[in-house]
Design an enzyme around this catalytic site. Structure first.
Site, PDB file in Angstrom:
ATOM      1  CD  GLN A   1      -2.879  -0.895  -0.196  1.00 20.61           C
ATOM      2  OE1 GLN A   1      -3.152   0.219  -0.649  1.00 20.61           O
ATOM      3  NE2 GLN A   1      -3.275  -2.013  -0.783  1.00 20.61           N
ATOM      4  CB  SER A   2       4.306   1.858  -1.175  1.00 22.48           C
ATOM      5  OG  SER A   2       5.128   2.962  -1.459  1.00 22.48           O
TER       6      SER A   2
END
Length: 324
Positions: A73-74
């Site tokens: 989820q960067s």
């Protein structure tokens, strides 16, 4: 070619937050939100400022691929993919986890839409392990004739931090009397750039748990930007909002997210901006920030990650059910 490649329109808005200020114990005119979530490219966020400098460097070097690291989820990985699409390069994102994740949601969904290639670094999770996997990915790409450019974790380097040196100048122009600028402290360059522009006494970094010693990393970057050695201990850093771990939702963070949303209609994410807001609330509670202090909360983006954070979705669902 200019020193940086324009990826957004500046300055970003500075919005008053009177209802939030009063809800957390400040005066109505004390608190403002710097909306770096509204940078536009790829869903917005603070990494755009860093990528303007890093992408320009990649183009100067003749790169055809941007390689970077981050969790599934960067926000940084998503915006690196968006920047690559904007300038016509390929994006390769080196991430921990299996080749086929069980669910494609949040930032991962946007990575796919942006035509990024994800390389699974199984067994790697720490930034140093991912950095090693990224170096191997770059070597493999070169063997196949590609020209990769390695974008550091979080875009955090002295070059990338120049974006937040500029942001600090923007903040001073928009709020000349600012006493505190509160920001999430992750990979270090955002805080470093702000400190270089505003001084260490005005910048409060809220550690999110991304690095073992983010203050040392930030201080080293400040030294590179200013030419003056900056002791890590001179930086204002709160480490009370990490909770169990970087990617695990901490109850005060959920409380901060719901408080900001209910007071101002502004949505934060559970990893970065939620922790920054929780740190702000704690700083007011313990007197580090006082009524009458003009304060800016830096909104660094991250909304897509909220939709990929299973625990945040579960807890929000419980809130809705209890209100029936």
């Amino acid at each position: 070619m200019p020193e940086k490649f324009a990826l957004a329109a500046w300055p970003t808005p500075m919005e008053p937050a009177p209802r939030l200020a009063e809800a957390i114990g400040l005066r109505a005119g004390d608190l403002w939100i710097k909306r770096d979530d509204l940078t536009g490219l790829g869903g917005g966020g603070n990494k755009v400022r860093k990528l303007e400098w890093l992408v320009a460097d990649a183009l100067r070097q003749g790169a055809d691929t941007l390689v970077t690291t981050g969790g599934p989820q960067s926000n940084h990985a998503r915006l690196t993919a968006a920047a690559a699409a904007r300038v016509g390069l390929q994006a390769v994102l080196v991430m921990p986890g299996p080749e086929d994740p069980p669910a494609i949601a949040g930032n991962l969904l946007l990575d796919a839409l942006l035509d990024a290639r994800v390389v699974a670094a199984e067994g790697a999770s720490a930034p140093a392990e991912l950095a090693e996997a990224a170096q191997k990915t770059c070597a493999s790409l070169r063997e196949r004739g590609a020209r990769p450019y390695l974008v550091p974790f979080g875009g955090s380097s002295p070059l990338g931090a120049r974006g937040y040196l500029e942001a600090g100048t923007e903040i001073l122009a928009q709020q000349p009397g600012v006493r505190h600028v509160v920001t999430a402290l992750g990979s270090g360059a955002t805080m470093a750039g702000l400190v270089a522009a505003l001084g260490s006494e005005r910048v409060l970094g809220v550690d999110v748990g991304a690095l073992p010693d983010p203050a040392r990393t930030a201080a080293a970057i400040v030294g590179e930007l200013t030419g003056d050695e900056q002791p890590a201990g001179a930086l204002r850093v709160r480490s009370d909002q990490i909770g169990e771990a970087y990617a695990v939702l901490h109850q005060p963070v959920l409380d901060a997210i719901t408080t900001v949303a209910a007071a101002e209609g502004v949505i934060l994410d559970p990893v970065y901006t939620g922790r920054a807001a929780a740190g702000l609330i704690a700083a007011v509670r313990d007197g580090d920030i006082r009524p009458g202090d003009r304060t800016v909360l830096l909104h660094t983006g991250g909304l897509p990650g909220l939709f990929g954070h299973a625990e945040a979705a579960l807890r929000a669902g419980r809130i809705l059910r209890t209100e029936h």
